[in-house]
Write an enzyme that holds these catalytic residues in place. Structure first.
Site, PDB file in Angstrom:
ATOM      1  N   HIS A  79      11.121 -11.554   0.641  1.00 41.75           N
ATOM      2  CA  HIS A  79      10.371 -10.940   1.510  1.00 41.75           C
ATOM      3  C   HIS A  79      10.544 -11.373   2.791  1.00 41.75           C
ATOM      4  O   HIS A  79      10.293 -10.564   3.735  1.00 41.75           O
ATOM      5  CB  HIS A  79       8.890 -11.303   1.355  1.00 41.75           C
ATOM      6  N   GLU A 131       6.118  -9.383   3.549  1.00 43.38           N
ATOM      7  CA  GLU A 131       7.507  -8.613   4.177  1.00 43.38           C
ATOM      8  C   GLU A 131       7.151  -8.126   5.822  1.00 43.38           C
ATOM      9  O   GLU A 131       8.049  -8.483   6.695  1.00 43.38           O
ATOM     10  CB  GLU A 131       8.190  -7.690   3.638  1.00 43.38           C
ATOM     11  N   THR A 169      10.255  -1.997   3.572  1.00 41.33           N
ATOM     12  CA  THR A 169      10.947  -1.516   2.678  1.00 41.33           C
ATOM     13  C   THR A 169      10.619  -0.845   1.418  1.00 41.33           C
ATOM     14  O   THR A 169      11.275  -0.065   0.659  1.00 41.33           O
ATOM     15  CB  THR A 169      12.306  -2.757   2.089  1.00 41.33           C
ATOM     16  N   SER A 232       3.343  -4.799  -4.157  1.00 44.15           N
ATOM     17  CA  SER A 232       3.035  -3.601  -2.951  1.00 44.15           C
ATOM     18  C   SER A 232       3.756  -2.306  -3.741  1.00 44.15           C
ATOM     19  O   SER A 232       3.288  -1.363  -3.802  1.00 44.15           O
ATOM     20  CB  SER A 232       3.560  -3.961  -1.800  1.00 44.15           C
ATOM     21  N   ASN A 233       4.832  -2.690  -4.003  1.00 37.15           N
ATOM     22  CA  ASN A 233       5.841  -1.536  -4.474  1.00 37.15           C
ATOM     23  C   ASN A 233       5.251  -0.862  -5.582  1.00 37.15           C
ATOM     24  O   ASN A 233       5.292   0.143  -5.854  1.00 37.15           O
ATOM     25  CB  ASN A 233       7.427  -1.963  -4.590  1.00 37.15           C
ATOM     26  N   SER A 275       9.131  -6.299  -9.054  1.00 38.94           N
ATOM     27  CA  SER A 275       9.191  -7.755  -9.623  1.00 38.94           C
ATOM     28  C   SER A 275       8.700  -7.932 -10.983  1.00 38.94           C
ATOM     29  O   SER A 275       8.135  -8.848 -11.439  1.00 38.94           O
ATOM     30  CB  SER A 275       7.993  -8.193  -8.733  1.00 38.94           C
TER      31      SER A 275
END
Length: 292
Positions: A79, A131, A169, A232-233, A275
């Site tokens: 991050h 991040e 990102t 988050s992603n 992740s």
């Protein structure tokens, strides 16, 4: 049960690189190993590293480091962190290994350069995400984090200052475009907002993962999104899939699966956040095929 697993599911390059480095350090270093925050947002991986002696620390621990920390190695995760953290580690004489994702490092260089040039930096992302906090830490002047339409509409830039826009990102690509469009149309003192640069810094792996997840979700009866609750992603993937397939579920491991998810379902799609270990994805796939 027909099952389709996204080819892009699981660890991205940056996450794999960070985890590999920690396990490499475990194997060859006798010094205590620490990660500045959980190395990734996946409980199983963090617990496995803890069982091997790796400790998770916070910025506060660096402020007043213990003797063990002074004699150990701190791993800066993918991050990334702000410039003040690097300065503090050096000031305290703490050794560190930097495994910040190259895509994130690129953003650090951009915002540092733009802010030093006197430009106002807008970061499209979640202000609470590590991040984004790290990116803010490289801005040498004012910066604004914008996460949604309300914040974009409410943004009032300082007068006579050019704007540079970057993105977290792992942000949702379509949302990024929508928020940029709102900013493009904004007016300040009857003048169009002076946008100098719009840089889509969403990483390629994230864009590909989101597009593939959307396509699969549009084909299947049930969609499973696998990942840690704090990823988050993975949350972005769930939002994207839910729009395409109402029968979309966010799970962490096969334990979260139950038969109600698959009622009247003959085709199941599976994707996973950056992740999520390959092992967990395979276990979910096998569980769906055998149990349901």
């Amino acid at each position: 049960m027909k099952v389709k697993v996204a080819e892009t599911a699981g660890f991205c390059f940056g996450v794999q690189r960070a985890i590999d480095k920690v396990y490499e350090l475990i194997g060859k270093s006798e010094k205590p190993i620490f990660t500045l925050g959980p190395i990734i947002h996946n409980e199983e991986v963090v617990e496995d590293l803890a069982s091997k002696g790796v400790q998770v620390i916070s910025e506060k621990d660096i402020d007043a480091p213990s003797e063990k920390l002074r004699s150990g190695i701190v791993v800066i995760r993918s991050h990334g962190v702000g410039k003040p953290i690097y300065d503090k580690l050096k000031e305290k004489g703490i050794s560190y290994v930097d495994v910040t994702c190259p895509f994130v490092l690129k953003i650090h260089r951009i915002v540092e350069k733009e802010s030093l040039a006197g430009n106002h930096v807008i970061i499209i992302g979640d202000k609470d995400h590590p991040e984004v906090q790290g990116i803010c830490g490289w801005c040498q002047g004012p910066c604004t984090v914008i996460r949604n339409e309300e914040e974009a509409e409410a943004f009032v830039p300082p007068a006579d200052q050019k704007i540079c826009i970057v993105s977290q990102t792992t942000f949702n690509y379509n949302k990024f475009k929508d928020l940029v469009e709102i900013l493009r149309k904004k007016r300040y003192d009857n003048n169009v907002l002076n946008i100098l640069n719009i840089l889509n810094t969403i990483c390629n792996a994230t864009e590909e993962r989101q597009k593939e997840a959307k396509n699969i979700a549009g084909e299947v009866d049930t969609m499973l999104v696998v990942g840690g609750r704090h990823s988050s992603n993975t949350q972005k993937l769930f939002e994207i899939c839910k729009k395409e397939c109402g029968n979309t579920y966010y799970i962490q491991t096969p334990v979260d699966l139950d038969s109600e998810m698959f009622q009247c379902s003959s085709y199941v799609g599976i994707t996973a956040g950056a992740s999520t270990p390959k092992k967990i994805i395979e276990e979910v796939q096998e569980h769906v095929r055998i149990k349901f």
